[in-house]
Write a protein that holds these residues in place. Structure first.
Motif, PDB file in Angstrom:
ATOM      1  N   THR A 222     -44.570  38.488 -17.278  1.00 53.50           N
ATOM      2  CA  THR A 222     -45.383  39.207 -18.262  1.00 53.50           C
ATOM      3  C   THR A 222     -45.070  40.686 -18.159  1.00 53.50           C
ATOM      4  O   THR A 222     -44.708  41.180 -17.088  1.00 53.50           O
ATOM      5  CB  THR A 222     -46.892  39.004 -18.018  1.00 53.50           C
ATOM      6  OG1 THR A 222     -47.211  39.399 -16.675  1.00 53.50           O
ATOM      7  CG2 THR A 222     -47.292  37.549 -18.224  1.00 53.50           C
TER       8      THR A 222
ATOM      9  N   THR B 112     -42.547  31.085 -16.176  1.00 50.13           N
ATOM     10  CA  THR B 112     -43.747  31.314 -16.986  1.00 50.13           C
ATOM     11  C   THR B 112     -44.623  32.457 -16.483  1.00 50.13           C
ATOM     12  O   THR B 112     -45.545  32.874 -17.185  1.00 50.13           O
ATOM     13  CB  THR B 112     -44.586  30.028 -17.048  1.00 50.13           C
ATOM     14  OG1 THR B 112     -44.868  29.578 -15.710  1.00 50.13           O
ATOM     15  CG2 THR B 112     -43.822  28.928 -17.778  1.00 50.13           C
ATOM     16  N   ASP B 113     -44.355  32.949 -15.282  1.00 53.20           N
ATOM     17  CA  ASP B 113     -45.186  34.038 -14.758  1.00 53.20           C
ATOM     18  C   ASP B 113     -44.760  35.405 -15.274  1.00 53.20           C
ATOM     19  O   ASP B 113     -45.440  36.410 -15.034  1.00 53.20           O
ATOM     20  CB  ASP B 113     -45.168  34.042 -13.230  1.00 53.20           C
ATOM     21  CG  ASP B 113     -43.784  34.351 -12.675  1.00 53.20           C
ATOM     22  OD1 ASP B 113     -42.808  33.780 -13.202  1.00 53.20           O
ATOM     23  OD2 ASP B 113     -43.675  35.145 -11.726  1.00 53.20           O
TER      24      ASP B 113
ATOM     25  N   HIS C 171     -41.298  43.274 -15.563  1.00 55.15           N
ATOM     26  CA  HIS C 171     -42.051  42.479 -14.584  1.00 55.15           C
ATOM     27  C   HIS C 171     -41.551  42.744 -13.164  1.00 55.15           C
ATOM     28  O   HIS C 171     -42.344  42.793 -12.211  1.00 55.15           O
ATOM     29  CB  HIS C 171     -41.896  40.994 -14.937  1.00 55.15           C
ATOM     30  CG  HIS C 171     -42.721  40.074 -14.128  1.00 55.15           C
ATOM     31  ND1 HIS C 171     -44.085  40.055 -14.153  1.00 55.15           N
ATOM     32  CD2 HIS C 171     -42.361  39.083 -13.256  1.00 55.15           C
ATOM     33  CE1 HIS C 171     -44.552  39.120 -13.351  1.00 55.15           C
ATOM     34  NE2 HIS C 171     -43.521  38.517 -12.785  1.00 55.15           N
TER      35      HIS C 171
ATOM     36  N   ARG D  52     -39.814  41.119 -10.784  1.00 53.15           N
ATOM     37  CA  ARG D  52     -39.977  40.187  -9.669  1.00 53.15           C
ATOM     38  C   ARG D  52     -38.826  39.186  -9.568  1.00 53.15           C
ATOM     39  O   ARG D  52     -38.470  38.757  -8.475  1.00 53.15           O
ATOM     40  CB  ARG D  52     -41.307  39.421  -9.782  1.00 53.15           C
ATOM     41  CG  ARG D  52     -42.525  40.264  -9.465  1.00 53.15           C
ATOM     42  CD  ARG D  52     -43.795  39.426  -9.483  1.00 53.15           C
ATOM     43  NE  ARG D  52     -44.964  40.252  -9.202  1.00 53.15           N
ATOM     44  CZ  ARG D  52     -45.421  40.534  -7.998  1.00 53.15           C
ATOM     45  NH1 ARG D  52     -44.789  40.036  -6.941  1.00 53.15           N
ATOM     46  NH2 ARG D  52     -46.485  41.288  -7.829  1.00 53.15           N
TER      47      ARG D  52
END
Length: 291
Positions: A270, A267-268, A54, A56
């Protein structure tokens, strides 16, 4: 083990270390502790892979505690299933000559995790309000303006330094790094047993340092300054957790569970998807490889 509530270990207000247990009354075997830890480690490693892809978020794990409190072995056990590309461990020793030419936080900034990665600080920037407070003469090596001798170091100096640490953590937290700080709360008697073990087992002799005994003589001073530092620097964006550490297996599980809960809360996260053009031709590429 799974019923352990991580909020019980989080510092949310003013605390006294003497009020915290150094060992939990757990009705578990060593085998059960290892099994519980393995279960959390598996979830952590899977989520860490996704976080790495991801690209980030980052995690800074800060470990503090007296000598023999179990920091090294916890790193070995808790992070063993992580993708090696996604975790870096830094063990901060006495500052070298180059590091002393910069401010005390400089070397810690250099070691901060890249996006998608975990950094583990084994001993941290807090050494600068713990070891240097017990041994203020060390501070003279920093060549700070206005401090020529130990007597020049005022109480306000330590207040300022802890405020600087809070600002440092706030800055990195606002830029995508989750900061978790763990104090390994060990009894003085347990430390005595572990130091003796280092002397009695030839294979552990190399771990023993005379400096451990000198610091042990200043135990009460260390407890006083740990308590003050924790009270002044535990925040919502960089909380302290007080981990009962007389039982290493339980301590490892609690730390792993706290990290897992923090990671799960993002939760972001992915895993990135393939480029649509590549995805549309995936069968074609598969046939090419088969041929």
């Amino acid at each position: 083990m799974e019923n352990i509530n991580i909020e019980d270990f989080k510092v949310k207000g003013q605390i006294k270390l003497a009020d915290f247990l150094t060992e939990l009354d757990m009705d578990t075997t060593k085998k059960e502790e290892v099994k519980a830890l393995d279960k959390v480690e598996k979830k952590l490693s899977e989520k860490q892979d996704a976080m790495y892809a991801h690209n980030r978020h980052a995690f800074l794990i800060c470990l503090q505690g007296m000598d023999t409190s179990g920091k090294d072995s916890l790193i070995r056990e808790v992070f063993k299933d992580f993708n090696p590309r996604g975790v870096v461990v830094h063990s901060f020793k006495t500052p070298n000559s180059t590091e002393l030419e910069h401010d005390y936080l400089w070397r810690h900034y250099l070691a901060l995790p890249e996006k998608g990665k975990f950094a583990v600080f084994n001993r941290t920037h807090y050494e600068n309000v713990l070891v240097t407070r017990v041994h203020p003469e060390y501070l003279l090596l920093e060549n700070l303006p206005g401090i020529e001798k130990v007597e020049d170091i005022t109480p306000q100096f330590w207040e300022n330094r802890m405020e600087q640490m809070v600002n440092f953590e706030k800055h990195i937290a606002q830029n995508g790094t989750t900061v978790l700080k763990f104090y390994f709360h060990m009894s003085k008697e347990e430390q005595r047993k572990r130091l003796l073990k280092r002397l009695e087992n030839p294979e552990d002799n190399w771990k023993f340092s005379v400096g451990d005994l000198k610091d042990r003589e200043r135990w009460d001073d260390y407890m006083k300054y740990y308590e003050e530092a924790i009270n002044k620097t535990s925040t919502d964006f960089a909380p302290w957790y007080i981990i009962p550490s007389d039982d290493k297996g339980v301590a490892r599980y609690i730390v792993a569970k706290i990290i897992w809960e923090a990671l799960k809360a993002l939760t972001d996260i992915t895993e990135p998807e393939l480029d649509p053009k590549v995805k549309a031709n995936i069968d074609f590429y598969r046939e090419q490889l088969k041929e």
